[in-house]
Design an enzyme around this catalytic site. Structure first.
Site, PDB file in Angstrom:
ATOM      1  N   LYS A  10      -4.635   0.751  -0.409  1.00  0.00           N
ATOM      2  CA  LYS A  10      -3.321   0.557   0.207  1.00  0.00           C
ATOM      3  C   LYS A  10      -2.269   1.272  -0.614  1.00  0.00           C
ATOM      4  O   LYS A  10      -2.435   1.554  -1.807  1.00  0.00           O
ATOM      5  CB  LYS A  10      -2.978  -0.940   0.317  1.00  0.00           C
ATOM      6  CG  LYS A  10      -2.898  -1.707  -1.015  1.00  0.00           C
ATOM      7  CD  LYS A  10      -1.585  -1.587  -1.757  1.00  0.00           C
ATOM      8  CE  LYS A  10      -1.578  -2.352  -3.068  1.00  0.00           C
ATOM      9  NZ  LYS A  10      -0.422  -2.019  -3.941  1.00  0.00           N
ATOM     10  N   ASP A 137      -2.903  -9.498  -2.715  1.00  0.00           N
ATOM     11  CA  ASP A 137      -3.193  -8.307  -1.924  1.00  0.00           C
ATOM     12  C   ASP A 137      -4.463  -8.429  -1.093  1.00  0.00           C
ATOM     13  O   ASP A 137      -4.720  -7.574  -0.224  1.00  0.00           O
ATOM     14  CB  ASP A 137      -3.336  -7.085  -2.829  1.00  0.00           C
ATOM     15  CG  ASP A 137      -2.023  -6.638  -3.447  1.00  0.00           C
ATOM     16  OD1 ASP A 137      -0.962  -7.080  -2.958  1.00  0.00           O
ATOM     17  OD2 ASP A 137      -2.060  -5.855  -4.414  1.00  0.00           O
TER      18      ASP A 137
END
Length: 297
Positions: A10, A137
């Site tokens: 990401k 996350d």
């Protein structure tokens, strides 16, 4: 029988950070975008839980029960009253300790793989709840695409993305500790009025419309000054990528990987070539976004 799951890295196209909370975390407005750099996690029945790893920087990945992928297997097994007796193999391609959520990605992948291997029948909400327990996350690694994360980043709202974005990621030598970067953020902002984090409307619109030019103007990372304070050499990397034609540049998450938004695929290749020979990073990788979340292959 074994199950393999592919999971993306990401980039935080916006990371707005609030003041520290009583629990030590920070409230965030964290706009995640999954990018096409992937780890693959394979789980196979075994006599006991074990972890192996291959690929770039594999030697930096812990192989004990503290590994996030192992913790994911243990958490799912505990919920369903079974023993977490699997061999987990991580094939790394996401930079390690680079601010691209590689460990979180492996946790999400292991969770999806073990769910399939053990046929637990866990719901999506149950898997996301386990992800949130494992780390801020991890839920996004399961979901992929693009999303706004609030709270400490684990409360996700999906975002539609109207186009393809081209990125270059410059991989630094060594890592940066996420707690250390947040600690430096607290030091740098001590005595100031840290505003409550809010997602940028312009940035969200840029994602929805697929406008690279608008996204370039809206990228932001409140942790970047802290990362640069701890690793001043990252400023040279950012300057090299911008000088090579990147529309925008920023530190990815807590760093030390730096991210460069390119106008198109050819521009991304040129920027990556320049960065590789600039002497400011170990290597540079090209990727596109958005990318799907953890997927069985």
């Amino acid at each position: 029988m074994s199950v393999t799951v592919r999971v993306p890295a990401k980039v935080n196209v916006q990371l707005a950070v609030g003041a520290p909370r009583p629990d030590g975390f920070h409230d965030l407005a964290n706009v995640f975008l999954a990018v096409g750099l992937y780890d693959e996690v394979t789980v196979t029945p075994a006599d006991a839980l074990s972890v192996t790893c291959s690929g770039p920087d594999a030697a930096q990945v812990p192989l004990d029960a503290g590994n996030l992928a192992a913790r994911a297997a243990i958490a799912l097994a505990d919920r369903h009253g079974i023993a977490p007796d699997v061999h987990i193999h991580i094939s790394k391609d996401i930079p390690v300790a680079g601010g691209m959520a590689g460990g979180s990605a492996d946790a999400a992948a292991a969770l999806v793989a073990c769910d399939a291997l053990w046929a637990t029948g866990a719901t999506r909400d149950e898997l996301l709840a386990i992800c949130a327990e494992l780390g801020s996350d991890v839920p996004f690694s399961l979901v992929g695409g693009a999303a706004l994360g609030i709270g400490r980043g684990e409360q996700l709202t999906p975002i539609d993305v109207g186009g393809t974005f081209h990125w270059v990621f410059a991989v630094a030598d060594g890592g940066l500790s996420t707690p250390a970067v947040y600690g430096e953020f607290d030091r740098l902002t001590a005595g100031t009025d840290v505003p409550a984090p809010e997602a940028s409307p312009a940035l969200l619109d840029a994602l929805r419309t697929g406008s690279t030019d608008v996204l370039a103007k809206a990228l932001s990372n409140d942790l970047q000054p802290a990362a640069l304070s701890l690793r001043p050499s990252l400023a040279d990397t950012l300057a090299a990528g911008t000088g090579a034609g990147a529309l925008a540049a920023l530190v990815s998450g807590s760093g030390p990987t730096t991210a460069f938004l390119a106008a198109d695929a050819e521009a991304a290749r040129r920027i990556a070539d320049t960065l590789r020979t600039s002497g400011t990073c170990r290597t540079a990788r090209v990727a596109v976004s958005p990318a799907p979340g953890a997927t069985i292959v």
